[in-house]
Design an enzyme around this catalytic site. Structure first.
Site, PDB file in Angstrom:
ATOM      1  N   GLY A  36       0.809  -1.218   0.000  1.00 55.55           N
ATOM      2  CA  GLY A  36       0.000   0.000   0.000  1.00 55.55           C
ATOM      3  C   GLY A  36       0.838   1.262   0.000  1.00 55.55           C
ATOM      4  O   GLY A  36       0.627   2.175  -0.801  1.00 55.55           O
ATOM      5  N   ARG A  37       1.827   1.345   0.897  1.00 57.33           N
ATOM      6  CA  ARG A  37       2.609   2.594   1.001  1.00 57.33           C
ATOM      7  C   ARG A  37       3.687   2.696  -0.081  1.00 57.33           C
ATOM      8  O   ARG A  37       4.469   3.648  -0.077  1.00 57.33           O
ATOM      9  CB  ARG A  37       3.203   2.728   2.403  1.00 57.33           C
ATOM     10  CG  ARG A  37       4.028   1.551   2.862  1.00 57.33           C
ATOM     11  CD  ARG A  37       4.321   1.589   4.354  1.00 57.33           C
ATOM     12  NE  ARG A  37       4.904   0.332   4.819  1.00 57.33           N
ATOM     13  CZ  ARG A  37       4.220  -0.737   5.165  1.00 57.33           C
ATOM     14  NH1 ARG A  37       2.903  -0.720   5.101  1.00 57.33           N
ATOM     15  NH2 ARG A  37       4.824  -1.834   5.577  1.00 57.33           N
ATOM     16  N   HIS A  62       9.401  29.605  12.264  1.00 57.06           N
ATOM     17  CA  HIS A  62       8.700  30.517  13.178  1.00 57.06           C
ATOM     18  C   HIS A  62       7.782  29.761  14.124  1.00 57.06           C
ATOM     19  O   HIS A  62       6.920  30.351  14.758  1.00 57.06           O
ATOM     20  CB  HIS A  62       7.912  31.553  12.367  1.00 57.06           C
ATOM     21  CG  HIS A  62       8.804  32.349  11.463  1.00 57.06           C
ATOM     22  ND1 HIS A  62       9.412  33.517  11.867  1.00 57.06           N
ATOM     23  CD2 HIS A  62       9.243  32.107  10.202  1.00 57.06           C
ATOM     24  CE1 HIS A  62      10.169  33.980  10.876  1.00 57.06           C
ATOM     25  NE2 HIS A  62      10.081  33.130   9.862  1.00 57.06           N
TER      26      HIS A  62
HETATM   27  O1  F6P Z   1      -4.438   0.123   7.969  1.00 54.62           O
HETATM   28  C1  F6P Z   1      -3.242   0.409   7.330  1.00 54.62           C
HETATM   29  C2  F6P Z   1      -3.356   0.190   5.846  1.00 54.62           C
HETATM   30  O2  F6P Z   1      -3.499  -1.157   5.567  1.00 54.62           O
HETATM   31  C3  F6P Z   1      -2.175   0.779   5.114  1.00 54.62           C
HETATM   32  O3  F6P Z   1      -1.081  -0.059   5.087  1.00 54.62           O
HETATM   33  C4  F6P Z   1      -2.769   1.032   3.766  1.00 54.62           C
HETATM   34  O4  F6P Z   1      -1.992   1.895   3.006  1.00 54.62           O
HETATM   35  C5  F6P Z   1      -4.116   1.587   4.161  1.00 54.62           C
HETATM   36  O5  F6P Z   1      -4.479   0.874   5.324  1.00 54.62           O
HETATM   37  C6  F6P Z   1      -5.186   1.476   3.134  1.00 54.62           C
HETATM   38  O6  F6P Z   1      -5.416   0.157   2.772  1.00 54.62           O
HETATM   39  P1  F6P Z   1      -6.215  -0.195   1.450  1.00 54.62           P
HETATM   40  O7  F6P Z   1      -5.451   0.362   0.308  1.00 54.62           O
HETATM   41  O8  F6P Z   1      -6.277  -1.692   1.408  1.00 54.62           O
HETATM   42  O9  F6P Z   1      -7.577   0.421   1.562  1.00 54.62           O
END
Ligand code: F6P
Length: 513
Positions: free
Chosen positions: A258-259, A375
């Protein structure tokens, strides 16, 4: 096999090494800037150019420390872990998966790259069809996703559409209905598409928001609301079951985390906003960093060097946080993006062999935009009791077209902060003294264009991966997010036993009678 005994011995040695001050380090090495900085550049032909100067000389890394970290990388089998990343090895052992985000930009096995190219070609056709009006007049896209399905697209769109936005995109992540209402207020339902971005297609926030978005279209006389939906997912069956037409599903492989998914169809809103050419430039910039990371060894490998610095500060100097300040409005969302990348990837406490990690893992990543942050929070950086390594990011080319004084001031301030953190200042009045000797690293990019942006993000992916290998942890799972989701469902269903505090709060919030 990683040699844990050797790794432990190197950590012990590192802990015993003298802490030299930055001024001593500069005084003892006339070539320090040359030794600890490098320019990474490439001509990507029609896709543009990447150029960035990375300067780690204002950190406490020196030759002895770097030798030790290089030994640790060898004992951690860094080279084979890196090769496994690019060759489809199971680098995510808890889920039994490879991590093939690199393949989306051409770095991976032939089969993975071929699959990625076919998926992106499909995405490109849809993007172009929308631009050409095949789905009628489209002025807005509401992109619904959360975490990795939102942060990358939001950052990339914010970074790359300051001059020209082909489609107006609103990224909505929070389940708080206010977020979606805000997007509705800015869009005309008759000319709005909805992208549902979810790797799993099960995430409560995303599915709830998607349902409300379809209701909004229906309530506003859009005749075929589901015909306005595009799903971006690794679970196409789930999307079909939910009601998305198969022809409007842009899938991506399960092995893209996902990330790490900006490069896949999760990047659809980016491609829609910036055009396929710039999206391809972003991929090419990222691939250029893949090549560097894959081919260069030891401290000359820039993401590995950055990981050495990260581990040095978190484990040897006990720094619990790392700050990132973008001196560029276009990168204002970068700290948010890096927070998920680094903290969800490396915020772990067991190693891949199941043993507890000795020492800390990911630092808390935080940050902001310069000069605003000067700031607000820089007081603590300069005079507070925490030692916080800082990354500065700035672009030589301005993003604005106003009086050049704006950009000149921005750059001057950025450089001044790094110099001030390092040099400090003595004063008779202790309240006015600056201790100095505070570390920072610098990313000076030629310009914040699509290719350089891709390179910057890929750099941080590899920095995160390199840190994970050195710590012996798996950066590609995220089981830590599950428990809270399960308990929220138990609260919803009314099942399950809770502690006295949570019971009282549920009552007060009207969630329980
Ligand atoms: O809950 C964390 C997570 O699984 C992340 O790793 C991911 O990016 C996000 O939720 C969204 O998940 P998805 O793309 O499956 O909706």
């Amino acid at each position: 096999m990683t040699d844990q005994t050797k790794i432990n011995a190197v950590w012990k040695r590192l802990a015993e090494m003298p802490h030299r001050t930055l001024s001593e380090l500069f005084a003892n090495d006339a070539d320090r800037v040359a030794n600890l900085s490098q320019r990474i550049e490439a001509d990507l032909g029609e896709l543009g150019q990447v150029g960035m100067l990375l300067d780690w000389s204002k950190t406490h890394l020196d030759d002895a420390l770097l030798h030790a970290f290089e030994e640790m990388a060898d004992a951690s089998e860094f080279a084979s872990a890196r090769e496994a990343l690019f060759s489809g090895g199971i680098v995510n052992p808890t889920e039994g998966r490879p991590a093939t985000h690199g393949a989306m930009r051409g770095s991976g096995t032939d089969a993975d790259v071929e699959e990625a190219q076919a998926l992106l070609a499909r995405m490109g056709m849809l993007v172009e069809a929308i631009h050409e009006g095949a789905l009628g007049e489209v002025k807005h896209l509401i992109h619904i996703g959360i975490g990795g399905s939102a942060l990358g697209p939001a950052l990339a769109i914010d970074a790359l559409t300051r001059d020209l936005k082909l489609i107006d995109v609103h990224v909505v992540s929070n389940i708080d209905g206010l977020a979606l209402e805000q997007a509705f207020a800015a869009c005309d339902p008759a000319t709005t598409l909805i992208a549902i971005a979810s790797k799993t297609f099960t995430t409560t926030e995303t599915i709830t928001n998607a349902t409300s978005a379809l209701n909004w279209l229906a309530d506003n006389q859009v005749t075929d609301p589901s015909g306005r939906v595009i799903a971006l997912t690794a679970n196409p069956e789930g999307a079909v079951e939910w009601g998305v037409d198969e022809t409007r599903i842009l899938p991506f492989p399960e092995s893209v985390g996902g990330r790490y998914s900006l490069w896949s169809s999760i990047g659809f809103p980016v491609a829609l906003a910036v055009g396929m050419e710039d999206f391809q430039a972003m991929l090419a910039g990222a691939q250029m960093i893949d090549n560097h990371f894959r081919e260069v060894n030891g401290r000359a490998n820039a993401p590995l060097l950055a990981a050495f610095g990260d581990l040095y500060y978190s484990r040897v100097r006990g720094c619990q946080t790392r700050a990132v300040f973008a001196y560029d409005e276009r990168l204002a969302l970068l700290p948010d993006y890096l927070q998920q990348l680094e903290m969800e990837s490396n915020g772990k406490s067991v190693r891949t062999d199941g043993q507890p990690v000795e020492g800390t893992t990911a630092a808390v990543t935080w940050g902001g935009v310069g000069t605003d942050a000067q700031h607000a929070v820089f007081q603590l950086l300069h005079q507070g009791t925490h030692l916080i390594p800082v990354d500065f990011i700035a672009s030589i080319a301005p993003g604005d077209e106003l009086d050049p004084a704006h950009h000149r001031n921005l750059l001057m301030n950025c450089l001044a902060q790094g110099a001030a953190l390092m040099a400090g200042k003595q004063a008779d009045d202790p309240a006015r003294a600056y201790p100095g000797n505070r570390p920072s690293a610098m990313f000076l990019i030629d310009d914040c264009d699509a290719a350089t942006f891709g390179a910057l993000i890929a750099f941080h992916e590899h920095r995160t991966f390199a840190g994970a290998v050195l710590m012996g942890i798996n950066p590609f799972d995220q089981f830590g997010v599950e428990l809270g989701k399960t308990i929220a469902k138990q609260i919803d269903s009314g099942e399950g036993e809770f502690d006295a505090s949570t019971n009282a709060l549920m009552q007060a919030a009207g969630l329980r009678a």
